[in-house]
Design a protein around this motif. Sequence first.
Motif, short mmCIF file in Angstrom:
data_model
loop_
_atom_site.label_atom_id
_atom_site.label_comp_id
_atom_site.label_asym_id
_atom_site.label_seq_id
_atom_site.Cartn_x
_atom_site.Cartn_y
_atom_site.Cartn_z
N MET A 1 4.23 33.61 73.63
CA MET A 1 4.18 32.28 74.21
C MET A 1 5.47 31.50 73.97
N THR A 2 6.11 31.68 72.82
CA THR A 2 7.27 30.87 72.48
C THR A 2 8.50 31.23 73.32
N ASN A 3 8.49 32.36 74.00
CA ASN A 3 9.64 32.75 74.79
C ASN A 3 9.97 31.69 75.84
N ASP A 4 8.95 31.17 76.53
CA ASP A 4 9.17 30.13 77.53
C ASP A 4 9.70 28.85 76.89
N ILE A 5 9.20 28.53 75.72
CA ILE A 5 9.67 27.34 75.02
C ILE A 5 11.13 27.51 74.62
N ASN A 6 11.50 28.71 74.18
CA ASN A 6 12.89 28.97 73.79
C ASN A 6 13.84 28.80 74.97
N LYS A 7 13.41 29.24 76.15
CA LYS A 7 14.23 29.08 77.34
C LYS A 7 14.41 27.60 77.67
N ALA A 8 13.35 26.84 77.49
CA ALA A 8 13.42 25.40 77.75
C ALA A 8 14.36 24.72 76.75
N ASN B 1 23.54 15.16 79.77
CA ASN B 1 22.96 14.50 80.93
C ASN B 1 21.74 13.68 80.55
N LYS B 2 21.33 12.80 81.46
CA LYS B 2 20.08 12.07 81.29
C LYS B 2 18.96 13.07 81.59
N LEU B 3 18.33 13.55 80.55
CA LEU B 3 17.44 14.70 80.66
C LEU B 3 15.99 14.28 80.49
N TYR B 4 15.21 14.41 81.55
CA TYR B 4 13.79 14.06 81.50
C TYR B 4 12.96 15.30 81.26
N ILE B 5 11.80 15.11 80.67
CA ILE B 5 10.93 16.23 80.34
C ILE B 5 10.50 16.99 81.60
N GLY B 6 10.31 16.27 82.69
CA GLY B 6 9.90 16.92 83.94
C GLY B 6 10.94 17.90 84.44
N GLU B 7 12.22 17.54 84.31
CA GLU B 7 13.30 18.43 84.74
C GLU B 7 13.33 19.70 83.90
N VAL B 8 13.21 19.53 82.58
CA VAL B 8 13.25 20.69 81.68
C VAL B 8 12.08 21.62 81.97
N ALA B 9 10.90 21.05 82.15
CA ALA B 9 9.71 21.87 82.44
C ALA B 9 9.86 22.61 83.77
N THR B 10 10.34 21.91 84.78
CA THR B 10 10.50 22.51 86.11
C THR B 10 11.52 23.64 86.09
N LYS B 11 12.65 23.42 85.44
CA LYS B 11 13.70 24.44 85.37
C LYS B 11 13.22 25.67 84.61
N SER B 12 12.27 25.48 83.72
CA SER B 12 11.73 26.60 82.94
C SER B 12 10.45 27.16 83.56
N LEU B 13 10.12 26.67 84.77
CA LEU B 13 8.94 27.13 85.52
C LEU B 13 7.64 26.86 84.75
N SER C 1 4.58 23.73 83.67
CA SER C 1 4.04 22.42 83.98
C SER C 1 4.41 21.47 82.84
N VAL C 2 4.55 20.18 83.15
CA VAL C 2 4.96 19.20 82.15
C VAL C 2 3.95 19.15 81.01
N ARG C 3 2.67 19.15 81.35
CA ARG C 3 1.64 19.05 80.31
C ARG C 3 1.64 20.28 79.41
N SER D 1 4.80 20.18 77.25
CA SER D 1 4.70 19.14 76.22
C SER D 1 3.79 19.57 75.08
N ASP D 2 2.64 20.12 75.41
CA ASP D 2 1.68 20.55 74.38
C ASP D 2 2.21 21.72 73.57
N ARG D 3 2.78 22.72 74.25
CA ARG D 3 3.27 23.90 73.56
C ARG D 3 4.51 23.59 72.72
N LEU D 4 5.34 22.64 73.18
CA LEU D 4 6.53 22.27 72.43
C LEU D 4 6.15 21.73 71.06
#
Length: 208
Positions: free
Chosen positions: A149-156, A166-178, A180-182, A185-188
Motif C-alpha cells: 500500500m505504501t508504494n502509492d504514498i511514496n510516489k505521491a 509550487n503552490k501545491l494542493y492535495i488534490g493535485e498530488v492525489a490526481t498526479k499519483s492516480l 482519490s483525495v480522500r 489523505s487517509d493513507r498518508l
Amino acid sequence: MLIDCNLKFYQTLNVQSEFNIGLLILYIIEGSSNISINGKTKKYKSKDFIIINDLDHYRILSAKKNVIASLCLSRVELDYFFQFNKRYYINKDKLDSSMLRFYMNKLIVNYLNNKRKKEKRNKVFEHLNQLVMTLRLYRELDETVEYSMTNDINKAIDYMYHNYKNKLYIGEVATKSLLSVRWFSDRLVEVTSMRYRDLISAIRLSYS
C-alpha cells in the motif's frame, strides 16, 4: 550543511513514533536501547550502529544511563552534498559495521575536540564524507522492496519533493499519483503519521 544541526548527542533518547525522511544514523555509545523499525523491535547495545532509512517508521526507548549519537541527513543534503539519490536505500543486512563504526568514532572525536577550530572543522566534514561514501556501497534500488500500500504514498511524496516550490494542493498530488483525495489523505496519515499540510511544510523546511 551545518554539522551542529546534524550530529546530536543524547543521554536519554525516547521516541514514541516517528516517520523518517532522509537517513538517520544512531550509534550507541553507552548502554542499550530497544529500537523498533517498521514494526520489528531489536535490543541494541554499546557500539551498535543503526540505520533508519528514508520513509521508515521507528520507535526508540532508551534508559537514563544511555549515551546515543544521532546523525541525521535530510533528503536534500544526501542529494546535494553526496549525490545519494533518494531512490536508493541502505541494505542493513550487508553492512560492514566495523568500518562504519571506525568512521563514526572519527567523526565524533573530531567534532567534540575541534568544534571551535575552523582549520580542524574540515576534518569533521572529511570523516562525515567518508562515512556516507562507505554507506553508498550498501545502496540498493527501492524497487527491490515490496511496499504494498505504501508504494502509492511514496510516489505521491516524491511528487511533493519535486514540486515543493509550487503552490501545491492535495488534490493535485492525489490526481498526479492516480489516487482519490480522500484515500490519499487517509493513507498518508496512516503511513507517515502526518497530515498533508504538515508533510509539505516539513519538506519545504528541509530545503530552506
